[in-house]
Structure formats: structure tokens, C-alpha cells
Design a protein around this motif. Structure first.
Motif, PDB file in Angstrom:
ATOM      1  N   PRO A  93       2.697  -8.895  23.618  1.00 35.04           N
ATOM      2  CA  PRO A  93       2.407  -7.793  22.635  1.00 35.04           C
ATOM      3  C   PRO A  93       1.737  -8.173  21.596  1.00 35.04           C
ATOM      4  CG  PRO A  93       4.670  -8.297  22.686  1.00 35.04           C
ATOM      5  CD  PRO A  93       4.276  -9.384  23.444  1.00 35.04           C
ATOM      6  N   GLU A  94       1.300  -7.074  20.839  1.00 33.46           N
ATOM      7  CA  GLU A  94       0.386  -7.207  19.618  1.00 33.46           C
ATOM      8  C   GLU A  94       1.098  -6.573  18.326  1.00 33.46           C
ATOM      9  OE1 GLU A  94      -3.502  -5.534  19.826  1.00 33.46           O
ATOM     10  OE2 GLU A  94      -4.277  -7.220  21.099  1.00 33.46           O
ATOM     11  N   SER A  95       1.064  -7.165  17.303  1.00 31.58           N
ATOM     12  CA  SER A  95       1.695  -6.785  15.998  1.00 31.58           C
ATOM     13  C   SER A  95       1.130  -5.432  15.753  1.00 31.58           C
ATOM     14  CB  SER A  95       1.426  -7.541  14.926  1.00 31.58           C
ATOM     15  OG  SER A  95       1.693  -8.837  14.954  1.00 31.58           O
ATOM     16  N   VAL A  96       2.121  -4.457  15.270  1.00 31.44           N
ATOM     17  CA  VAL A  96       1.736  -3.151  15.012  1.00 31.44           C
ATOM     18  C   VAL A  96       2.009  -2.796  13.586  1.00 31.44           C
ATOM     19  CG1 VAL A  96       2.249  -0.549  15.512  1.00 31.44           C
ATOM     20  CG2 VAL A  96       2.221  -2.510  17.264  1.00 31.44           C
ATOM     21  N   GLU A  97       1.159  -2.133  12.987  1.00 28.27           N
ATOM     22  CA  GLU A  97       1.496  -1.574  11.506  1.00 28.27           C
ATOM     23  C   GLU A  97       1.419  -0.212  11.495  1.00 28.27           C
ATOM     24  OE1 GLU A  97      -1.132  -1.513   7.217  1.00 28.27           O
ATOM     25  OE2 GLU A  97      -1.049  -3.595   8.446  1.00 28.27           O
ATOM     26  N   LEU A  98       2.666   0.510  11.178  1.00 29.71           N
ATOM     27  CA  LEU A  98       2.991   1.576  11.281  1.00 29.71           C
ATOM     28  C   LEU A  98       2.652   2.415   9.877  1.00 29.71           C
ATOM     29  CD1 LEU A  98       6.622   1.559  12.960  1.00 29.71           C
ATOM     30  CD2 LEU A  98       4.387   2.322  13.992  1.00 29.71           C
ATOM     31  N   PRO A  99       2.171   3.859  10.041  1.00 30.73           N
ATOM     32  CA  PRO A  99       1.737   4.472   8.703  1.00 30.73           C
ATOM     33  C   PRO A  99       3.045   4.952   8.195  1.00 30.73           C
ATOM     34  CG  PRO A  99       1.372   5.722  10.638  1.00 30.73           C
ATOM     35  CD  PRO A  99       1.967   4.363  11.220  1.00 30.73           C
ATOM     36  N   THR A 100       2.877   4.984   6.748  1.00 30.47           N
ATOM     37  CA  THR A 100       4.100   5.590   5.958  1.00 30.47           C
ATOM     38  C   THR A 100       3.686   6.931   5.490  1.00 30.47           C
ATOM     39  OG1 THR A 100       3.597   4.185   3.840  1.00 30.47           O
ATOM     40  CG2 THR A 100       4.972   3.453   5.423  1.00 30.47           C
ATOM     41  N   SER A 101       4.431   7.596   4.750  1.00 29.97           N
ATOM     42  CA  SER A 101       3.746   8.843   4.121  1.00 29.97           C
ATOM     43  C   SER A 101       4.675   9.084   2.818  1.00 29.97           C
ATOM     44  CB  SER A 101       3.758  10.279   4.912  1.00 29.97           C
ATOM     45  OG  SER A 101       4.895  10.245   5.437  1.00 29.97           O
ATOM     46  N   ILE A 102       4.057  10.084   1.909  1.00 25.54           N
ATOM     47  CA  ILE A 102       4.779  10.420   0.754  1.00 25.54           C
ATOM     48  C   ILE A 102       5.829  11.722   0.970  1.00 25.54           C
ATOM     49  CG2 ILE A 102       4.668  11.035  -1.726  1.00 25.54           C
ATOM     50  CD1 ILE A 102       3.772   8.177  -1.083  1.00 25.54           C
ATOM     51  N   CYS A 103       6.929  11.538   0.858  1.00 28.82           N
ATOM     52  CA  CYS A 103       7.887  12.842   1.136  1.00 28.82           C
ATOM     53  C   CYS A 103       8.303  13.502  -0.309  1.00 28.82           C
ATOM     54  CB  CYS A 103       9.224  12.342   1.624  1.00 28.82           C
ATOM     55  SG  CYS A 103      10.128  13.607   2.221  1.00 28.82           S
ATOM     56  N   ARG A 104       7.359  14.464  -0.440  1.00 29.61           N
ATOM     57  CA  ARG A 104       7.298  15.209  -1.848  1.00 29.61           C
ATOM     58  C   ARG A 104       8.321  16.282  -1.975  1.00 29.61           C
ATOM     59  NH1 ARG A 104       2.428  14.518   0.296  1.00 29.61           N
ATOM     60  NH2 ARG A 104       0.910  13.266  -0.977  1.00 29.61           N
ATOM     61  N   ARG A 105       9.288  15.867  -3.000  1.00 25.74           N
ATOM     62  CA  ARG A 105      10.521  16.849  -3.195  1.00 25.74           C
ATOM     63  C   ARG A 105      10.688  17.106  -4.621  1.00 25.74           C
ATOM     64  NH1 ARG A 105      13.236  12.994   0.634  1.00 25.74           N
ATOM     65  NH2 ARG A 105      13.291  14.052   2.791  1.00 25.74           N
ATOM     66  N   ASP A 146      12.028   4.710   1.297  1.00 23.39           N
ATOM     67  CA  ASP A 146      12.705   4.511   2.498  1.00 23.39           C
ATOM     68  C   ASP A 146      12.801   5.801   2.977  1.00 23.39           C
ATOM     69  OD1 ASP A 146      13.178   1.736   3.014  1.00 23.39           O
ATOM     70  OD2 ASP A 146      14.693   1.873   1.585  1.00 23.39           O
ATOM     71  N   ASP A 147      13.036   6.832   2.363  1.00 25.46           N
ATOM     72  CA  ASP A 147      13.504   8.360   2.977  1.00 25.46           C
ATOM     73  C   ASP A 147      14.536   8.306   3.901  1.00 25.46           C
ATOM     74  OD1 ASP A 147      13.370  10.883   3.245  1.00 25.46           O
ATOM     75  OD2 ASP A 147      11.811  11.038   4.729  1.00 25.46           O
ATOM     76  N   ASN A 163       0.852  -0.966   0.137  1.00 25.00           N
ATOM     77  CA  ASN A 163      -0.079  -0.155  -0.020  1.00 25.00           C
ATOM     78  C   ASN A 163       0.881   1.495  -0.001  1.00 25.00           C
ATOM     79  OD1 ASN A 163      -2.822   1.110   0.341  1.00 25.00           O
ATOM     80  ND2 ASN A 163      -1.683   1.969   2.136  1.00 25.00           N
ATOM     81  N   ALA A 164       1.881   1.337   0.647  1.00 26.53           N
ATOM     82  CA  ALA A 164       2.729   2.410   0.701  1.00 26.53           C
ATOM     83  C   ALA A 164       3.350   2.899  -0.839  1.00 26.53           C
ATOM     84  CB  ALA A 164       4.117   2.064   1.682  1.00 26.53           C
ATOM     85  N   ILE A 165       3.756   2.014  -1.383  1.00 27.48           N
ATOM     86  CA  ILE A 165       4.085   2.548  -2.758  1.00 27.48           C
ATOM     87  C   ILE A 165       2.875   2.373  -3.618  1.00 27.48           C
ATOM     88  CG2 ILE A 165       4.430   0.122  -3.871  1.00 27.48           C
ATOM     89  CD1 ILE A 165       7.276   1.426  -4.691  1.00 27.48           C
ATOM     90  N   LYS A 166       1.891   1.885  -3.615  1.00 25.54           N
ATOM     91  CA  LYS A 166       0.673   2.162  -4.217  1.00 25.54           C
ATOM     92  C   LYS A 166       0.328   3.619  -4.299  1.00 25.54           C
ATOM     93  CE  LYS A 166      -4.109   0.960  -5.172  1.00 25.54           C
ATOM     94  NZ  LYS A 166      -5.511   0.230  -4.573  1.00 25.54           N
ATOM     95  N   VAL A 167       0.345   4.147  -2.933  1.00 28.29           N
ATOM     96  CA  VAL A 167      -0.008   5.657  -3.152  1.00 28.29           C
ATOM     97  C   VAL A 167       0.854   6.484  -3.781  1.00 28.29           C
ATOM     98  CG1 VAL A 167      -0.078   7.592  -1.357  1.00 28.29           C
ATOM     99  CG2 VAL A 167      -1.031   5.186  -0.535  1.00 28.29           C
ATOM    100  N   ARG A 171       6.220  -4.350  -3.065  1.00 24.79           N
ATOM    101  CA  ARG A 171       6.475  -3.040  -3.743  1.00 24.79           C
ATOM    102  C   ARG A 171       5.955  -2.945  -5.051  1.00 24.79           C
ATOM    103  NH1 ARG A 171      11.685  -0.984  -0.181  1.00 24.79           N
ATOM    104  NH2 ARG A 171      10.928  -1.885   1.814  1.00 24.79           N
ATOM    105  N   VAL A 172       6.454  -3.896  -5.792  1.00 21.94           N
ATOM    106  CA  VAL A 172       6.166  -4.037  -7.256  1.00 21.94           C
ATOM    107  C   VAL A 172       4.412  -4.559  -7.226  1.00 21.94           C
ATOM    108  CG1 VAL A 172       6.232  -5.627  -9.379  1.00 21.94           C
ATOM    109  CG2 VAL A 172       8.167  -4.971  -8.107  1.00 21.94           C
ATOM    110  N   GLU A 173       3.879  -5.059  -6.641  1.00 23.78           N
ATOM    111  CA  GLU A 173       2.516  -5.667  -6.741  1.00 23.78           C
ATOM    112  C   GLU A 173       1.856  -4.134  -6.288  1.00 23.78           C
ATOM    113  OE1 GLU A 173       2.289  -8.517  -3.667  1.00 23.78           O
ATOM    114  OE2 GLU A 173       3.165 -10.210  -5.071  1.00 23.78           O
ATOM    115  N   GLY A 174       2.237  -3.333  -5.185  1.00 25.18           N
ATOM    116  CA  GLY A 174       1.604  -1.936  -5.082  1.00 25.18           C
ATOM    117  C   GLY A 174       1.640  -1.275  -6.603  1.00 25.18           C
TER     118      GLY A 174
END
Length: 339
Positions: free
Chosen positions: A324-336, A285-286, A173-177, A206-209
């Protein structure tokens, strides 16, 4: 004949020697080492001065045998040749250190057979728990870890099966965005430089995204100009040159990480291509390299430090009997400036 009154000794100083020199009991010395907040500052200073004078070092092997734990955590990362994993592992180590644990790091060079050997070696050497990158490995490895009761956290990916503790993010999903933004800019002929996907679940996702984004935009996923290589700036250059040498070259080249993207950017500059006017280039990655590139890269920001910190906490909590439970962290687009 000269008399030698105090011949030097090669004996290793013991806890009892520290206690004698400091004028306290061995139990007090142990408290100073393990629970310094429970002794007076005066006593603590006396004991630490004695330790410094004698050169005493605690016997961690004996302590581990008594406690049934070594307080050593292993981490196996695919590579140390670039900074992809540096921030996350640094934060992981800092959090372990804050909790009295030591980190041992190994690099598998993206080789599953070598990673398997390292997993077995680290557990044989007494690692209490392991951090692993991604989830794509032989099920027998997970069975081995389960039989040995070695807690494991998977990072840099979200385990979709739910079978394993993971602290990571959704690569697909991160790269799909980001791909959606590439397509929204009008790009229909897209190139992609990927790591070798056969043994790398993050690269595959990432390719699938990107394929997902192309389908949503009614672009045939089979038209993606996909090339696979190993992570390095030089390989990113070579892959970009290959893509641009084809008939009808892509107007946008997405890359599986920032290292490859900087290589692509360098090749574009060598070909006198304007970025992003002639060709857009994106990374993933940023890492610091992305922001200091000759043209700062548009990329996917991954919360590396937060991921490393939470991964360490998850393993420590597991070792302390918690779940502990699994955690899915959010990513974001860094626009340069490259898209």
C-alpha cells in the motif's frame, strides 16, 4: 457408599471432543470456525451448539504457530488520559476486527524510552504489525522493526522522508490555514500553548505552521508568545494565565489541541474575559470536547476515523503481501464561536 458414575474432569475440551459431540469430522469443525460460509447452516448450528456445551475455545497459539501469524496488531499511543486518539483507534480496531485481527494497545506517556520498550515487548509477544503515532524516533527502532520484518504504519502525521508507510495529515499546513484566519481577523500579538516539542513531531510542526503564517503576514515569528506544557485541561488553564499575565498580552491564543484550548477557555471565563471579543482561542483536533465546550471551539478538524480505518487496511494489505502507498488526508477548519 454412594457411587459416582461420571466424575468431573479438569481437562480442557479439544477440537476432537467438539467433533464427537456434533457428529462430524474435525475438518468440518475447523471449517465451521475458519470458513463458516462454506458449511451448511444445519452443520454450523450443530458444531456451534457443541462448542457452547463444552466451553471449547480454539487454540490460537497452535493456530498462529501453524500459520506463521498471530493476527494480532499492536498500537502504541502517547496517552489514554484524554480523547485525542480515541476515535482513530476505535476505527482502527473495528477495521481489524472485520478482518479477523485483534488489537493490543499500549500507552507511552509521550516517553520515547517507554515507547521503545513497548515496541520490543509487542513484537516479542507476537504482534504481526504495529501502528505508531508520528515519525520522530530513534533510527535504530526502525532498523529493529525492519530486521524483524514487522510492518509498521505511522499515523497522525505525514512522513516527509517517504521512507515509511504513513496514513496521516500535514500538521504544519493544517494549523497554518487556521493561523492565517487568526491573522486575517486582525490579531498581531499571538500566544500559543504547545505540547512539549522536543520529542513530539506533531507539536513541532504545528508551531512551525504558525510561524509560517506569521512570516507570510510580515509578522516576526519570534514575537509568538510560545509556552510548552503537557496535555491536560488544568495545564491549559495555567499556560493561559501565564500568557495573559505578561505585559501586552496576546489578543489571540492558539492551542496545540482541543484539551489545552478548553483549559484556556476555562481560564478566560474565570478572568471575566469575553471570547472572542477580548481574546480569541483556537484548538486542534476537533474531538467531541470542542463542540460541547461552554463556548464551542474554533478548531482544526482531523479525520480521525478515516485515518484509523485506512491505517488498519494498510497493515492488513501489507501482511497479505501487497504494497500500500502512504496517504495524506485533508484537514479543515471547523469554525465555531471562539475566533
Amino acid at each position: 457408599m454412594e457411587e459416582i458414575s461420571n466424575p468431573p474432569t479438569s481437562e480442557v475440551p479439544k477440537l476432537s471432543d467438539v467433533a464427537t459431540l456434533a457428529g462430524v469430522s474435525t475438518a468440518t469443525v475447523s471449517r465451521c470456525l475458519n470458513m463458516p460460509d462454506r458449511v451448511s447452516k444445519k452443520t454450523l448450528k450443530s458444531v456451534m451448539d457443541a462448542i457452547d456445551e463444552l466451553g471449547y475455545s480454539p487454540n490460537y497459539s497452535a493456530r498462529a504457530l501453524a500459520a506463521g501469524r498471530t493476527n494480532t496488531i499492536g498500537a502504541i499511543i502517547p496517552t489514554m488520559e484524554n480523547a485525542i486518539f480515541a476515535r482513530g483507534i476505535q476505527a482502527f480496531q473495528e477495521e481489524l476486527q472485520n478482518n479477523g485481527c485483534t488489537l493490543l494497545v499500549a500507552s507511552s506517556s509521550y516517553r520515547p524510552d517507554l515507547e521503545e520498550d513497548q515496541i520490543r515487548t509487542l513484537t516479542a509477544r507476537g504482534a504481526d504489525a504495529l501502528l505508531l503515532i508520528g515519525y520522530d524516533r530513534d533510527p535504530q527502532i526502525y532498523e529493529f522493526l525492519e530486521k524483524r520484518r514487522i510492518p509498521t504504519v505511522l499515523t497522525w502525521a505525514a512522513d516527509r522522508t517517504g521512507k515509511h508507510l504513513s496514513i496521516g495529515f500535514d500538521n504544519r499546513n493544517a494549523i497554518k490555514v487556521l493561523a492565517n484566519e487568526v491573522i486575517a481577523k486582525g490579531h498581531r500579538t499571538i500566544g500559543y500553548i504547545s505540547a512539549e516539542m522536543a520529542t513530539n513531531d506533531r507539536a513541532r510542526e504545528r508551531v512551525e505552521g504558525v510561524w509560517d503564517a506569521m512570516r507570510d503576514a510580515d509578522i516576526d515569528p519570534a514575537s509568538l508568545r510560545l509556552t510548552e506544557t503537557t496535555y491536560s485541561i488544568e495545564n491549559g488553564e495555567a499556560a493561559f494565565e501565564k500568557l495573559m499575565a505578561a505585559d501586552n498580552p496576546p489578543t489571540a491564543v492558539m492551542c496545540g489541541n482541543d484539551v489545552l484550548a478548553v483549559g484556556a477557555l476555562r481560564a478566560a471565563t474565570a478572568q471575566n474575559l469575553r471570547v472572542p471579543e477580548d481574546v480569541a482561542i483556537t484548538g486542534f483536533d476537533d474531538i467531541e470536547l470542542a463542540s460541547v465546550a461552554p463556548i464551542p471551539l474554533t478548531t482544526v478538524h482531523v479525520p480521525h476515523r478515516r485515518m484509523g480505518q485506512l491505517a488498519a487496511q494498510a497493515l492488513i494489505n501489507t501482511l497479505n503481501g501487497l504494497k500500500p502507498e502512504s496517504v495524506e488526508l485533508p484537514t479543515s477548519i471547523c469554525r465555531r464561536n471562539t475566533l
